[in-house]
Design a protein around this motif. Structure first.
Motif, PDB file in Angstrom:
ATOM      1  N   GLU A   1       0.813  -1.211   0.000  1.00 15.09           N
ATOM      2  CA  GLU A   1       0.000   0.000   0.000  1.00 15.09           C
ATOM      3  C   GLU A   1       0.850   1.267   0.000  1.00 15.09           C
ATOM      4  N   ALA A   2       2.139   1.153   0.322  1.00 12.84           N
ATOM      5  CA  ALA A   2       3.035   2.308   0.256  1.00 12.84           C
ATOM      6  C   ALA A   2       3.705   2.431  -1.114  1.00 12.84           C
ATOM      7  N   ALA A   3       3.497   1.446  -1.995  1.00  7.51           N
ATOM      8  CA  ALA A   3       4.195   1.413  -3.278  1.00  7.51           C
ATOM      9  C   ALA A   3       3.679   2.483  -4.232  1.00  7.51           C
ATOM     10  N   ASP A   4       4.600   3.028  -5.036  1.00  7.66           N
ATOM     11  CA  ASP A   4       4.218   3.916  -6.129  1.00  7.66           C
ATOM     12  C   ASP A   4       4.427   3.245  -7.482  1.00  7.66           C
ATOM     13  N   THR A   5       4.942   2.006  -7.461  1.00  6.91           N
ATOM     14  CA  THR A   5       5.271   1.283  -8.689  1.00  6.91           C
ATOM     15  C   THR A   5       5.164  -0.212  -8.415  1.00  6.91           C
ATOM     16  N   PHE A   6       4.641  -0.964  -9.379  1.00 13.00           N
ATOM     17  CA  PHE A   6       4.823  -2.402  -9.356  1.00 13.00           C
ATOM     18  C   PHE A   6       4.851  -2.912 -10.789  1.00 13.00           C
ATOM     19  N   PHE A   7       5.271  -4.147 -10.941  1.00 13.04           N
ATOM     20  CA  PHE A   7       5.367  -4.777 -12.252  1.00 13.04           C
ATOM     21  C   PHE A   7       4.400  -5.957 -12.300  1.00 13.04           C
ATOM     22  N   LEU A   8       3.852  -6.196 -13.482  1.00 18.60           N
ATOM     23  CA  LEU A   8       2.773  -7.156 -13.646  1.00 18.60           C
ATOM     24  C   LEU A   8       3.086  -8.088 -14.812  1.00 18.60           C
ATOM     25  N   ALA A   9       3.180  -9.376 -14.533  1.00 16.56           N
ATOM     26  CA  ALA A   9       3.435 -10.392 -15.556  1.00 16.56           C
ATOM     27  C   ALA A   9       2.140 -11.113 -15.889  1.00 16.56           C
ATOM     28  N   THR A  10       1.885 -11.292 -17.186  1.00 20.35           N
ATOM     29  CA  THR A  10       0.703 -12.025 -17.653  1.00 20.35           C
ATOM     30  C   THR A  10       1.119 -12.920 -18.820  1.00 20.35           C
ATOM     31  N   VAL A  11       0.252 -13.858 -19.167  1.00 16.39           N
ATOM     32  CA  VAL A  11       0.558 -14.800 -20.236  1.00 16.39           C
ATOM     33  C   VAL A  11      -0.681 -15.020 -21.107  1.00 16.39           C
ATOM     34  N   HIS A  12      -0.430 -15.541 -22.306  1.00 17.70           N
ATOM     35  CA  HIS A  12      -1.507 -16.050 -23.154  1.00 17.70           C
ATOM     36  C   HIS A  12      -0.951 -17.262 -23.878  1.00 17.70           C
ATOM     37  N   ALA A  13      -1.731 -17.846 -24.758  1.00 17.32           N
ATOM     38  CA  ALA A  13      -1.354 -19.133 -25.341  1.00 17.32           C
ATOM     39  C   ALA A  13      -0.033 -19.093 -26.094  1.00 17.32           C
ATOM     40  N   HIS A  14       0.308 -17.937 -26.651  1.00 22.26           N
ATOM     41  CA  HIS A  14       1.495 -17.885 -27.505  1.00 22.26           C
ATOM     42  C   HIS A  14       2.553 -16.901 -27.016  1.00 22.26           C
ATOM     43  N   GLY A  15       2.435 -16.431 -25.787  1.00 23.13           N
ATOM     44  CA  GLY A  15       3.429 -15.473 -25.327  1.00 23.13           C
ATOM     45  C   GLY A  15       3.263 -15.080 -23.877  1.00 23.13           C
ATOM     46  N   ALA A  16       4.171 -14.233 -23.425  1.00 24.35           N
ATOM     47  CA  ALA A  16       4.141 -13.681 -22.069  1.00 24.35           C
ATOM     48  C   ALA A  16       4.463 -12.201 -22.166  1.00 24.35           C
ATOM     49  N   ASP A  17       4.129 -11.461 -21.112  1.00 29.29           N
ATOM     50  CA  ASP A  17       4.324 -10.019 -21.123  1.00 29.29           C
ATOM     51  C   ASP A  17       4.641  -9.554 -19.712  1.00 29.29           C
ATOM     52  N   ALA A  18       5.477  -8.522 -19.611  1.00 31.02           N
ATOM     53  CA  ALA A  18       5.754  -7.865 -18.341  1.00 31.02           C
ATOM     54  C   ALA A  18       5.490  -6.379 -18.535  1.00 31.02           C
ATOM     55  N   SER A  19       4.689  -5.801 -17.655  1.00 25.88           N
ATOM     56  CA  SER A  19       4.319  -4.393 -17.790  1.00 25.88           C
ATOM     57  C   SER A  19       4.509  -3.678 -16.462  1.00 25.88           C
ATOM     58  N   HIS A  20       4.274  -2.381 -16.490  1.00 25.39           N
ATOM     59  CA  HIS A  20       4.492  -1.512 -15.333  1.00 25.39           C
ATOM     60  C   HIS A  20       3.162  -0.869 -14.936  1.00 25.39           C
ATOM     61  N   ARG A  21       2.979  -0.696 -13.642  1.00 28.33           N
ATOM     62  CA  ARG A  21       1.858   0.076 -13.133  1.00 28.33           C
ATOM     63  C   ARG A  21       2.406   1.070 -12.118  1.00 28.33           C
ATOM     64  N   GLY A  22       1.947   2.312 -12.200  1.00 29.39           N
ATOM     65  CA  GLY A  22       2.431   3.331 -11.293  1.00 29.39           C
ATOM     66  C   GLY A  22       1.328   4.268 -10.859  1.00 29.39           C
TER      67      GLY A  22
END
Length: 292
Positions: free
Chosen positions: A172-193
């Motif tokens: 709850e004190a964070a100003d940034t986190f990273f989010l990993a997700t996947v689908h059938a043919h790939g993966a992704d890493a994104s940012h949330r701020g």
């Protein structure tokens, strides 16, 4: 294809398909010289993938002196070093053909670059052959002017099925986190701020955050539309604590267009002093919405 059916479904729900098609023209497979130069300046890289044994999706932090990540071909990056043995992605990044998403984020310049593809082990670490390479705008990135590398020894990783009160406070004190997700043919890493407090911990196993307006591609929410598995990475930018969460996420769409993502925690791995980087205090992005 830039978009799969999950992203298309979200774009159509929000009414931004035409805009997404325009923005998607910037997505390619090649690493341009300016992108290669950017990578070689970075002391950290975030990778997201699924654990081959359990299927759980995690996001993990990799660090090293600038140059530890570099372009070694028009469609390939190489990373010197591997995650520690107690990292939940250690096995995934040591395997051949793992679908992996990466994001290099530079708080000093508020720039970020994403590269998704398939990994393969190398003598000194691992490489990723790119299927998709693109940059994002600086929206919601907090500026941190500088960093120093300190002589920390990572503590022993602790594992649990839910968040402790101290871990909830870190979230709850964070100003940034990273989010990993996947689908059938790939993966992704994104940012949330956002401003501290933009992520809410409603209990040891439930988080939620507002999905702020972005580039209209909806790669992350599109992946979650197709596969709810996700991994979150929180950092303490001063102490170096690394907090990794795995679980499932779902998005709720309000009539006024506002979106809220709810994340159910199924696993937690915390490493005290897991990062050797100590960053200066943040200058919050002027794009961050005010919190109630």
């Amino acid at each position: 294809m830039t978009y799969h059916s999950g992203s298309r479904a979200v774009q159509d729900r929000v009414g931004v398909r035409d805009l997404a098609d325009h923005v998607g023209q910037a997505v390619g497979q090649g690493i341009r010289p300016v992108a290669a130069a950017f990578l070689e300046q970075q002391p950290m890289l975030v990778a997201g993938a699924a654990d081959p044994a359990t299927g759980a999706v995690w996001a993990s932090l990799l660090t090293g002196p600038p140059g530890f990540v570099r372009a070694t071909g028009v469609r390939q990056i190489s990373v010197t070093g591997r995650p520690s043995e107690d990292d939940p992605l250690a096995a995934a990044l040591a395997a051949e053909g793992t679908l992996v998403g990466t994001i290099a984020l530079d708080p000093r310049t508020r720039r970020r670059m994403r590269l998704n593809g398939r990994s393969r082990p190398t003598a000194g670490g691992f490489a990723v052959e790119a299927d998709r390479v693109f940059a994002n705008c600086p929206k919601y990135l907090q500026r941190r002017e500088s960093y120093e590398t300190v002589g920390r020894r990572p503590g022993e990783a602790s594992r649990s099925g839910g968040l402790s009160p101290r871990q909830r406070a870190l979230v709850e004190a964070a100003d940034t986190f990273f989010l990993a997700t996947v689908h059938a043919h790939g993966a992704d890493a994104s940012h949330r701020g956002g401003n501290p407090g933009f992520v809410h911990a409603d209990g040891p196993s439930e988080l939620r955050w507002r999905d702020y307006p972005g580039n209209s591609m909806f790669l992350t929410l599109g992946n979650l539309e197709a596969d709810p598995r996700a991994g979150l990475l929180f950092l303490d930018w001063t102490s170096g604590t690394v907090l990794r969460l795995t679980g499932t996420a779902r998005a709720a769409y309000a009539p006024d267009g506002e979106r809220t993502v709810r994340f159910t925690v199924t696993g937690v791995v915390e490493t005290p002093e897991g990062s050797p980087l100590r960053w200066s205090p943040p200058e919050y992005s002027p794009a961050n919405p005010s919190l109630p």
